[in-house]
Design a protein around this motif. Structure first.
Motif, PDB file in Angstrom:
ATOM      1  N   PHE A  47       0.905  -1.105   0.000  1.00  0.00           N
ATOM      2  CA  PHE A  47      -0.281   0.294  -0.087  1.00  0.00           C
ATOM      3  C   PHE A  47       1.029   1.239  -0.096  1.00  0.00           C
ATOM      4  CE2 PHE A  47      -3.506   2.863   0.566  1.00  0.00           C
ATOM      5  CZ  PHE A  47      -3.078   3.775   1.648  1.00  0.00           C
ATOM      6  N   VAL A  48       0.441   2.098  -0.668  1.00  0.00           N
ATOM      7  CA  VAL A  48       1.269   3.495  -0.910  1.00  0.00           C
ATOM      8  C   VAL A  48       0.383   4.741  -0.315  1.00  0.00           C
ATOM      9  CG1 VAL A  48       2.432   5.278  -2.455  1.00  0.00           C
ATOM     10  CG2 VAL A  48       2.759   2.642  -2.676  1.00  0.00           C
ATOM     11  N   ALA A  49      -0.629   4.824  -0.903  1.00  0.00           N
ATOM     12  CA  ALA A  49      -1.625   6.061  -0.521  1.00  0.00           C
ATOM     13  C   ALA A  49      -3.068   5.725  -1.056  1.00  0.00           C
ATOM     14  CB  ALA A  49      -1.037   7.310  -1.048  1.00  0.00           C
ATOM     15  N   ALA A  50      -4.025   6.233  -0.457  1.00  0.00           N
ATOM     16  CA  ALA A  50      -5.297   6.124  -0.822  1.00  0.00           C
ATOM     17  C   ALA A  50      -6.016   7.644  -0.502  1.00  0.00           C
ATOM     18  CB  ALA A  50      -6.339   5.314  -0.322  1.00  0.00           C
ATOM     19  N   VAL A  51      -7.389   7.831  -1.328  1.00  0.00           N
ATOM     20  CA  VAL A  51      -8.232   8.886  -1.104  1.00  0.00           C
ATOM     21  C   VAL A  51      -9.441   8.542  -0.983  1.00  0.00           C
ATOM     22  CG1 VAL A  51      -8.031   9.621  -3.524  1.00  0.00           C
ATOM     23  CG2 VAL A  51      -8.610  11.376  -1.684  1.00  0.00           C
ATOM     24  N   SER A  52     -10.263   9.146  -0.069  1.00  0.00           N
ATOM     25  CA  SER A  52     -11.630   8.707  -0.161  1.00  0.00           C
ATOM     26  C   SER A  52     -12.419   9.296  -1.420  1.00  0.00           C
ATOM     27  CB  SER A  52     -12.296   9.315   1.063  1.00  0.00           C
ATOM     28  OG  SER A  52     -12.162  10.431   1.093  1.00  0.00           O
ATOM     29  N   TRP A  53     -13.622   8.654  -1.417  1.00  0.00           N
ATOM     30  CA  TRP A  53     -14.487   8.913  -2.633  1.00  0.00           C
ATOM     31  C   TRP A  53     -14.839  10.659  -2.976  1.00  0.00           C
ATOM     32  CZ3 TRP A  53     -19.290  11.632  -2.599  1.00  0.00           C
ATOM     33  CH2 TRP A  53     -19.694  11.894  -1.288  1.00  0.00           C
ATOM     34  N   ASN A  54     -14.814  11.263  -1.775  1.00  0.00           N
ATOM     35  CA  ASN A  54     -15.118  12.586  -1.806  1.00  0.00           C
ATOM     36  C   ASN A  54     -13.883  13.391  -1.775  1.00  0.00           C
ATOM     37  OD1 ASN A  54     -14.547  12.104   0.759  1.00  0.00           O
ATOM     38  ND2 ASN A  54     -16.485  12.969   1.615  1.00  0.00           N
ATOM     39  N   GLY A  55     -12.760  12.714  -1.672  1.00  0.00           N
ATOM     40  CA  GLY A  55     -11.541  13.609  -1.478  1.00  0.00           C
ATOM     41  C   GLY A  55     -11.186  14.319  -0.175  1.00  0.00           C
ATOM     42  N   SER A  59      -4.415  12.837  -4.488  1.00  0.00           N
ATOM     43  CA  SER A  59      -5.319  13.836  -4.526  1.00  0.00           C
ATOM     44  C   SER A  59      -6.517  13.174  -5.610  1.00  0.00           C
ATOM     45  CB  SER A  59      -4.648  15.213  -5.000  1.00  0.00           C
ATOM     46  OG  SER A  59      -3.892  15.168  -6.202  1.00  0.00           O
ATOM     47  N   ARG A  60      -7.641  13.839  -5.722  1.00  0.00           N
ATOM     48  CA  ARG A  60      -8.408  13.370  -6.937  1.00  0.00           C
ATOM     49  C   ARG A  60      -8.434  14.905  -7.813  1.00  0.00           C
ATOM     50  NH1 ARG A  60     -12.150   8.750  -4.950  1.00  0.00           N
ATOM     51  NH2 ARG A  60     -12.844   9.014  -7.001  1.00  0.00           N
ATOM     52  N   GLY A  61      -8.775  14.468  -8.980  1.00  0.00           N
ATOM     53  CA  GLY A  61      -8.774  15.625  -9.726  1.00  0.00           C
ATOM     54  C   GLY A  61      -9.965  16.138  -9.950  1.00  0.00           C
ATOM     55  N   ASN A  62     -10.301  17.395 -10.527  1.00  0.00           N
ATOM     56  CA  ASN A  62     -11.649  17.995 -10.639  1.00  0.00           C
ATOM     57  C   ASN A  62     -12.756  17.011 -11.099  1.00  0.00           C
ATOM     58  OD1 ASN A  62     -10.848  20.396  -9.374  1.00  0.00           O
ATOM     59  ND2 ASN A  62     -10.027  21.212 -11.382  1.00  0.00           N
ATOM     60  N   VAL A  63     -12.029  16.222 -12.082  1.00  0.00           N
ATOM     61  CA  VAL A  63     -12.984  14.920 -12.505  1.00  0.00           C
ATOM     62  C   VAL A  63     -12.856  13.842 -11.700  1.00  0.00           C
ATOM     63  CG1 VAL A  63     -13.577  13.507 -14.470  1.00  0.00           C
ATOM     64  CG2 VAL A  63     -13.124  16.025 -14.776  1.00  0.00           C
ATOM     65  N   ARG A  64     -13.908  13.448 -11.156  1.00  0.00           N
ATOM     66  CA  ARG A  64     -13.604  12.447  -9.840  1.00  0.00           C
ATOM     67  C   ARG A  64     -13.014  11.073 -10.397  1.00  0.00           C
ATOM     68  NH1 ARG A  64     -17.113  13.448  -5.461  1.00  0.00           N
ATOM     69  NH2 ARG A  64     -16.813  15.214  -4.571  1.00  0.00           N
ATOM     70  N   ASN A  65     -13.187  11.023 -11.824  1.00  0.00           N
ATOM     71  CA  ASN A  65     -12.590   9.770 -12.170  1.00  0.00           C
ATOM     72  C   ASN A  65     -11.036   9.745 -12.460  1.00  0.00           C
ATOM     73  OD1 ASN A  65     -14.892   8.896 -12.553  1.00  0.00           O
ATOM     74  ND2 ASN A  65     -14.798   8.283 -14.703  1.00  0.00           N
ATOM     75  N   THR A  66     -10.428  10.831 -11.840  1.00  0.00           N
ATOM     76  CA  THR A  66      -9.157  10.772 -11.743  1.00  0.00           C
ATOM     77  C   THR A  66      -8.173  10.927 -10.547  1.00  0.00           C
ATOM     78  OG1 THR A  66      -9.093  13.137 -11.896  1.00  0.00           O
ATOM     79  CG2 THR A  66      -9.040  11.990 -14.170  1.00  0.00           C
ATOM     80  N   ALA A  67      -7.006  10.395 -10.597  1.00  0.00           N
ATOM     81  CA  ALA A  67      -6.335  10.463  -9.135  1.00  0.00           C
ATOM     82  C   ALA A  67      -4.748  10.652  -9.489  1.00  0.00           C
ATOM     83  CB  ALA A  67      -6.606   9.385  -8.393  1.00  0.00           C
ATOM     84  N   PHE A  68      -4.253  11.491  -8.409  1.00  0.00           N
ATOM     85  CA  PHE A  68      -2.689  11.713  -8.715  1.00  0.00           C
ATOM     86  C   PHE A  68      -1.943  11.264  -7.542  1.00  0.00           C
ATOM     87  CE2 PHE A  68      -3.907  13.962 -12.414  1.00  0.00           C
ATOM     88  CZ  PHE A  68      -4.966  14.694 -12.196  1.00  0.00           C
ATOM     89  N   LEU A  69      -0.576  10.999  -7.838  1.00  0.00           N
ATOM     90  CA  LEU A  69       0.165  10.587  -6.785  1.00  0.00           C
ATOM     91  C   LEU A  69       1.357  11.559  -6.970  1.00  0.00           C
ATOM     92  CD1 LEU A  69       0.671   9.048  -4.081  1.00  0.00           C
ATOM     93  CD2 LEU A  69       1.953   7.213  -5.705  1.00  0.00           C
TER      94      LEU A  69
END
Length: 125
Positions: free
Chosen positions: A46-54, A70-80
């Protein structure tokens, strides 16, 4: 349903990388998104996770303080965002999406239903 990672590559120790994950095929706005990594012969870590609402984030002990999810403005994206990389960070990094039942589930592979193919991160000394 597909998760696609990008942003991996070769970087020198002390450098930074930003990984991206884009989900397609369904709406993932209600899903948590996470990052795991794996080296040959080892279990997925495990490295990192973000909840559905960020609003909630979770980090593995080995990367805490050096990475930001983090999550992008478009919720279908995530960044590390990964900083201060060391050769020990060399691994294949996987994006995952799921609906963890509890906080502890965010840290585990079974907490996620969907996985990407992975992107290689190599840190040279």
């Amino acid at each position: 349903v597909q998760l696609e990672e990008s942003g991996g590559g070769l970087v020198q120790a002390g450098g930074s990388l930003r990984l991206s994950c884009t989900a397609s095929g369904r709406t993932f706005s209600s899903y948590a998104m996470g990052w795991f990594r794996q080296t040959p012969g080892q279990q997925r870590e495990f490295v990192a996770a973000v909840s559905w609402n960020g609003e909630s984030t979770y980090y593995g002990d080995s990367v805490k303080g050096r990475v930001t999810i983090s999550r992008g403005n478009v919720r279908n994206t995530a960044f590390l965002q990964m900083n201060s990389l060391t050769p020990e960070d060399t691994a294949v990094y996987y994006c995952a999406a799921g609906r963890p039942w509890s906080d502890s589930d965010y840290y585990t592979v079974p907490g996620y239903n969907y996985w990407g193919q992975g992107t290689q991160v190599t840190v040279s000394s």
